[in-house]
Design a protein around this motif. Structure first.
Motif, PDB file in Angstrom:
ATOM      1  N   ALA A 270      46.083  36.943  40.295  1.00  0.00           N
ATOM      2  CA  ALA A 270      45.656  37.449  38.984  1.00  0.00           C
ATOM      3  C   ALA A 270      44.176  37.816  38.998  1.00  0.00           C
ATOM      4  O   ALA A 270      43.758  38.826  38.413  1.00  0.00           O
ATOM      5  N   CYS A 271      43.363  37.019  39.712  1.00  0.00           N
ATOM      6  CA  CYS A 271      41.905  37.222  39.654  1.00  0.00           C
ATOM      7  C   CYS A 271      41.477  38.546  40.279  1.00  0.00           C
ATOM      8  O   CYS A 271      40.349  38.994  40.047  1.00  0.00           O
ATOM      9  N   GLU A 272      42.362  39.188  41.046  1.00  0.00           N
ATOM     10  CA  GLU A 272      42.007  40.504  41.605  1.00  0.00           C
ATOM     11  C   GLU A 272      41.695  41.493  40.488  1.00  0.00           C
ATOM     12  O   GLU A 272      40.912  42.428  40.671  1.00  0.00           O
ATOM     13  N   GLN A 273      42.298  41.298  39.326  1.00  0.00           N
ATOM     14  CA  GLN A 273      42.071  42.231  38.212  1.00  0.00           C
ATOM     15  C   GLN A 273      40.665  42.095  37.632  1.00  0.00           C
ATOM     16  O   GLN A 273      40.204  42.960  36.896  1.00  0.00           O
ATOM     17  N   ALA A 274      40.019  40.979  37.961  1.00  0.00           N
ATOM     18  CA  ALA A 274      38.625  40.807  37.523  1.00  0.00           C
ATOM     19  C   ALA A 274      37.659  41.175  38.642  1.00  0.00           C
ATOM     20  O   ALA A 274      36.441  41.193  38.427  1.00  0.00           O
ATOM     21  N   GLY A 275      38.192  41.427  39.843  1.00  0.00           N
ATOM     22  CA  GLY A 275      37.333  41.813  40.967  1.00  0.00           C
ATOM     23  C   GLY A 275      36.447  40.693  41.463  1.00  0.00           C
ATOM     24  O   GLY A 275      35.373  40.949  42.019  1.00  0.00           O
ATOM     25  N   ILE A 276      36.837  39.461  41.259  1.00  0.00           N
ATOM     26  CA  ILE A 276      36.032  38.317  41.737  1.00  0.00           C
ATOM     27  C   ILE A 276      36.951  37.274  42.373  1.00  0.00           C
ATOM     28  O   ILE A 276      38.157  37.251  42.114  1.00  0.00           O
ATOM     29  N   TRP A 277      36.354  36.416  43.192  1.00  0.00           N
ATOM     30  CA  TRP A 277      37.110  35.293  43.768  1.00  0.00           C
ATOM     31  C   TRP A 277      36.489  33.988  43.298  1.00  0.00           C
ATOM     32  O   TRP A 277      35.264  33.881  43.187  1.00  0.00           O
ATOM     33  N   PRO A 278      37.312  32.979  43.089  1.00  0.00           N
ATOM     34  CA  PRO A 278      36.767  31.658  42.743  1.00  0.00           C
ATOM     35  C   PRO A 278      36.396  30.904  44.022  1.00  0.00           C
ATOM     36  O   PRO A 278      36.448  31.464  45.118  1.00  0.00           O
ATOM     37  N   ASP A 279      36.091  29.631  43.890  1.00  0.00           N
ATOM     38  CA  ASP A 279      35.821  28.796  45.064  1.00  0.00           C
ATOM     39  C   ASP A 279      37.104  28.135  45.561  1.00  0.00           C
ATOM     40  O   ASP A 279      37.207  27.775  46.730  1.00  0.00           O
TER      41      ASP A 279
END
Ligand SMILES: Cc1ncc(COP(=O)(O)O)c(C=O)c1O
Length: 442
Positions: A270-279
């Motif tokens: 899902a986070c690909e849609q925000a263009g960022i990765w978490p830790d």
């Protein structure tokens, strides 16, 4: 001994304690003994069938008894059913870890395995705290979660869950947690957009971090859709803003993709849609295609390195007996093969569009509000219904060949990624009929 539905029901009620259930409700709500499954359908012992429109608690991606996953499992059974993962390793777990890392562009380079989703959440929380401790920041012990969050039922996961029904009875057992505003777009005030709500919610995180980030280890978020909260959806901007805040204030960001990962929201993560990765990313449910209990935590290499030492106590000594089970990993590899070979994410865009079109008539229904969709999750809220709405809806749905279980007043569809046009049309028509029927009974 006969082999019919009522027999199995009686025997089950005598011996099986069912999850997430007040068992007395089965005096009025039907218990359905499943005989077998094929594709999107489950069949009972009397030959009745049910379209599994919630993917059996959000796990099933490519249908029941999927021939390709079955074949992979049969092959694996003759090779290796299980071996402990401490001191040993095996091909399925290596290949799976490599492929998952590649799906994050190598950003989240190591995978730690467990079985259920809640165990993965426990691991991410423990890893975050221990990574800070190894870095000489042992005072960073607190966790932040969102209003309405759901991360599982074990003691640690429940502490970062904000659903009173599941949590209240166990309050005395749970660590105190900081709860921040949910970015749920339904909270938009007059004239506000979903992005405005995201900004307001991020400002709440900012206030908390400015006051006490030195005590906070991590914030845990279900990116894009807080599923158990009733499919509460938010704008990806929220994830970007929180990423910035975590970087600025040295707080780990954990994305719980147990429900929203594996293509559910339209992208693999899902986070690909925000263009960022978490830790940290937690994954479970769909990763094994809905076949076997498998969960995992993907971490950045900085986290992995924080544990890498000659000192055993600086290692991450967590374990489960079935960690990295080869059968479960092989099911996951077959699942990833299907994603690649069938262009599933692309095909789902078409499927999601058809689902939206088929459900569109409900958008104008006076008793349905907040029609919303993110990929293969579609939901709306029933207006002016009583507390028993969900149970009555479920019972009516089963009489209409549907497996649907509203969360409170939220009716949602979260089907496997294999529905054909006829199944989509049937699902939409029957959902609307069951909705009318359930409203009429009140
Ligand atoms: C976001 C999220 N996290 C964690 C869990 C817990 O997973 P499990 O039920 O496999 O323990 C769930 C289950 O629904 C979930 O939706």
């Amino acid at each position: 001994m006969t082999n019919n539905t009522s027999d199995w029901v009686a025997r089950s009620l005598k011996s099986v304690w069912h999850p997430c259930t007040q068992m007395q409700h089965h005096e009025t709500v039907p218990l359905i003994p499943v005989s077998h499954g094929r594709g999107a359908w489950l069949y009972d012992h009397d030959g009745r069938r049910y379209l599994d429109a919630i993917s059996s608690w959000w796990v099933n991606l490519f249908g029941h008894a999927n021939p390709r996953i079955n074949a992979a499992l049969r092959d694996q059974l003759d090779m290796l059913e299980h071996a402990m993962l401490a001191g040993f390793t095996h091909e399925p777990v290596i290949r799976l870890s490599e492929r998952l890392s590649a799906l994050t562009g190598g950003v989240l380079g190591h995978a730690f395995y467990a079985s259920d989703g809640a165990s993965a959440v426990e691991i991410a929380l423990k890893m975050s705290f221990h990574a800070w401790r190894n870095a000489g920041r042992g005072e960073k012990q607190e966790f932040v979660c969102l209003q309405g969050s759901y991360h599982g039922e074990t003691i640690g996961a429940l502490a970062v869950t904000d659903v009173a029904l599941f949590k209240d009875a166990y309050g005395p057992l749970l660590r105190a947690t900081q709860t921040v505003m949910s970015p749920d777009a339904r909270q938009a005030r007059d004239g506000e957009t979903a992005q405005d709500v995201a900004r307001r919610a991020a400002a709440d995180v900012q206030r908390l971090f400015e006051a006490k980030a030195d005590k906070i280890a991590a914030i845990i978020i279900e990116p894009l859709v807080q599923c158990a909260a009733g499919m509460a959806m938010h704008d990806p901007l929220y994830l970007q803003l929180v990423r910035e805040l975590c970087d600025k204030h040295a707080v780990h960001l954990i994305f719980d993709e147990i429900a929203v990962g594996c293509g559910r929201t339209g992208t693999f993560f899902a986070c690909e849609q925000a263009g960022i990765w978490p830790d940290f990313v937690t994954l479970s449910k769909g990763i094994s295609g809905g076949y076997l209990p498998l969960s995992l935590v993907l971490t950045r290499d900085e986290i992995y390195q924080a544990f890498y030492s000659a000192d055993i106590t600086r290692g991450f000594l967590h374990s489960h007996s079935y960690t990295g089970n080869p059968l479960a990993c092989r099911a996951a590899l077959a699942t990833l093969d299907i994603f690649e070979e069938d262009g599933v994410l692309e095909a789902n865009r078409g499927r999601a569009g058809k689902l939206a079109a088929a459900m569109a008539p409900l958008a104008d229904h006076p008793r349905a509000s907040n029609m919303r969709q993110r990929g293969m999750i579609l939901a709306f809220d029933a207006v002016g219904v009583d507390k028993a709405f969900s149970r009555r809806f479920f019972a009516n749905a089963t009489r209409n060949e549907l497996l649907l279980r509203p969360i409170g007043a939220t009716v949602y569809l979260m089907p496997p990624y294999i529905l054909d046009d006829e199944e989509i049309a049937g699902l939409a028509a029957r959902t609307q009929a069951v909705f009318e029927q359930t409203l009429a009974e009140a």
